[in-house]
Design an enzyme around this catalytic site. Structure first.
Site, PDB file in Angstrom:
ATOM      1  N   ARG A  75       0.692  -1.254  -0.133  1.00 43.30           N
ATOM      2  CA  ARG A  75       0.005  -0.019   0.095  1.00 43.30           C
ATOM      3  C   ARG A  75       0.752   1.229  -0.080  1.00 43.30           C
ATOM      4  NH1 ARG A  75      -2.551  -4.052   2.770  1.00 43.30           N
ATOM      5  NH2 ARG A  75      -4.558  -4.294   2.186  1.00 43.30           N
ATOM      6  N   HIS A  78      -1.093  -2.450  -4.535  1.00 47.44           N
ATOM      7  CA  HIS A  78      -0.354  -3.067  -5.449  1.00 47.44           C
ATOM      8  C   HIS A  78      -0.217  -2.304  -6.711  1.00 47.44           C
ATOM      9  CE1 HIS A  78       0.127  -6.405  -2.376  1.00 47.44           C
ATOM     10  NE2 HIS A  78      -1.155  -6.930  -2.892  1.00 47.44           N
ATOM     11  N   HIS A 127       2.927 -12.878  -5.049  1.00 44.84           N
ATOM     12  CA  HIS A 127       1.927 -12.963  -4.377  1.00 44.84           C
ATOM     13  C   HIS A 127       1.451 -14.281  -4.207  1.00 44.84           C
ATOM     14  CE1 HIS A 127      -1.547 -11.723  -2.009  1.00 44.84           C
ATOM     15  NE2 HIS A 127      -1.209 -10.309  -2.276  1.00 44.84           N
ATOM     16  N   ASP A 174      -2.184  -9.341   8.348  1.00 45.17           N
ATOM     17  CA  ASP A 174      -1.965  -8.742   7.059  1.00 45.17           C
ATOM     18  C   ASP A 174      -1.008  -7.752   7.417  1.00 45.17           C
ATOM     19  OD1 ASP A 174      -2.033  -7.755   4.430  1.00 45.17           O
ATOM     20  OD2 ASP A 174      -4.062  -7.132   4.409  1.00 45.17           O
ATOM     21  N   GLU A 198       4.947 -12.650   1.554  1.00 37.54           N
ATOM     22  CA  GLU A 198       5.473 -11.598   0.387  1.00 37.54           C
ATOM     23  C   GLU A 198       6.823 -10.814   0.988  1.00 37.54           C
ATOM     24  OE1 GLU A 198       1.861  -9.568  -0.653  1.00 37.54           O
ATOM     25  OE2 GLU A 198       0.867 -10.752   0.509  1.00 37.54           O
TER      26      GLU A 198
END
Length: 346
Positions: free
Chosen positions: A83, A108, A182, A249, A312
């Site tokens: 982000r 992304h 990803h 996340d 990631e």
């Protein structure tokens, strides 16, 4: 490398008639497959105790599935993964405005994603094994970014069951660069259900603090103060996941980051005994427990939240807007080159 083999077959045709190809690299024990559409890793086949194979990646069965999916299954993400707050950043006195595709923020790199591009592809043999080199030019202005960026993404497999993802890029003007893959991992197979029973270990004592919109505040949190986020000692992903809200996340800061390849993560499925060790040259890893995955996957299998975990490797999220974060700015004098290795045990 005597056991290493590569096979190329047609995977489908895009709406404009361009053909998409599937490349499969095998070492006799395991294999991975990738397509030139989005540099997408479509499968990682690992041995099972029954004598067959399991596919450790969530994804789609067809080109149409990948073209319509918004989940970025196995794709390369850039020019800036993760982000960017307020969908804007300033560089050398100029403010660049990006797509607002995540509320008021950019996720992304917005709507015009690398994962929906057809890349050039060729077979390569490197010190890391046999594989495929994908390349394309991301022109200045694409996604609102400055600088023409020549990108190479190389996936290789060796006989030690190491899948290496090597990223390099050169620019003609300063620009943020943050490339990652990803992949959604489930060591029981894409149809193995929740990964809350997987065990995870991270050599990370801090993670990037974010607000309610998952945008970094600029501060780093110690896992000593947030025990649900502490994976320094191996623990089941599901043990404290409810304390995080919808799931993990978050960008974890790699303790031993020094720009060289360092091991920082081990994922294990206690049921099958399969393991995946992760090493990288990058400063952070976004741990994402597929919180928003819901719908059809390969062969009609229905996925739900927490059916996979993404590890990631990347720059800190929103780093163009935080001078205290490791720099993500690439210049003509300072090209981009980062590597991540996933090593499988079974």
């Amino acid at each position: 490398m005597n056991n290493l083999k590569l096979k190329k077959v047609k995977f489908g045709t895009l709406y404009d008639g361009r053909k998409v190809h599937l490349y499969t690299v095998s070492n006799g024990s395991m294999s991975f497959s990738a397509i030139d559409y989005g540099c997408t890793v479509t499968s990682i086949l690992l041995p099972s105790k029954s004598g067959g194979k399991i596919d450790a990646l969530l994804g789609c069965s067809t080109l149409e599935g990948y073209a319509s999916s918004s989940s970025s299954f196995g794709t390369v993400v850039g020019r800036f993964a993760n982000r960017i707050g307020n969908a804007a950043f300033s560089l050398n006195g100029t403010t660049y405005h990006l797509d607002k595709n995540d509320g008021e923020n950019c996720l992304h790199s917005g709507f015009d994603r690398y994962e929906k591009k057809l890349w050039n592809a060729k077979k390569v043999r490197t010190e890391n094994g046999l594989g495929i080199e994908f390349s394309r030019l991301s022109p200045a202005g694409e996604q609102g970014m400055p600088g023409n960026l020549k990108i190479k993404v190389t996936y290789t497999l060796n006989e030690d069951n190491e899948l290496t993802m090597d990223y390099s890029a050169k620019t003609d003007a300063p620009t943020p660069v943050n490339l990652t893959n990803h992949a959604y991992f489930n060591l029981r197979g894409y149809d193995g259900g929740s990964i809350e029973g997987h065990e995870l270990k991270l050599a990370c004592s801090k993670f990037v603090e974010v607000d309610s919109h998952l945008i970094p505040t600029g501060a780093l949190c110690s896992v000593d103060d947030k025990k649900a986020f502490d994976f320094r000692v191996p623990k089941l992903i599901g043990k404290d996941i409810k304390e995080t809200g919808s799931g993990y996340d978050h960008a974890y800061c790699i303790d031993s980051y020094n720009g060289k390849l360092v091991e920082f993560a081990v994922l294990k499925d206690p049921e099958s005994g399969r393991t995946m060790t992760v090493s990288t040259t990058l400063p952070a890893c976004q741990v994402y427990t597929a919180n928003f995955v819901d719908g059809l996957g390969k062969n009609g299998f229905v996925h739900h939240a927490h059916d996979a975990v993404c590890l990631e490797t990347e720059a800190y999220p929103d780093s163009p807007n935080h001078d205290n974060f490791p720099s993500c700015i690439v210049t003509p004098e300072k090209p981009y080159h980062e590597t991540t290795v996933y090593k499988f045990g079974f």
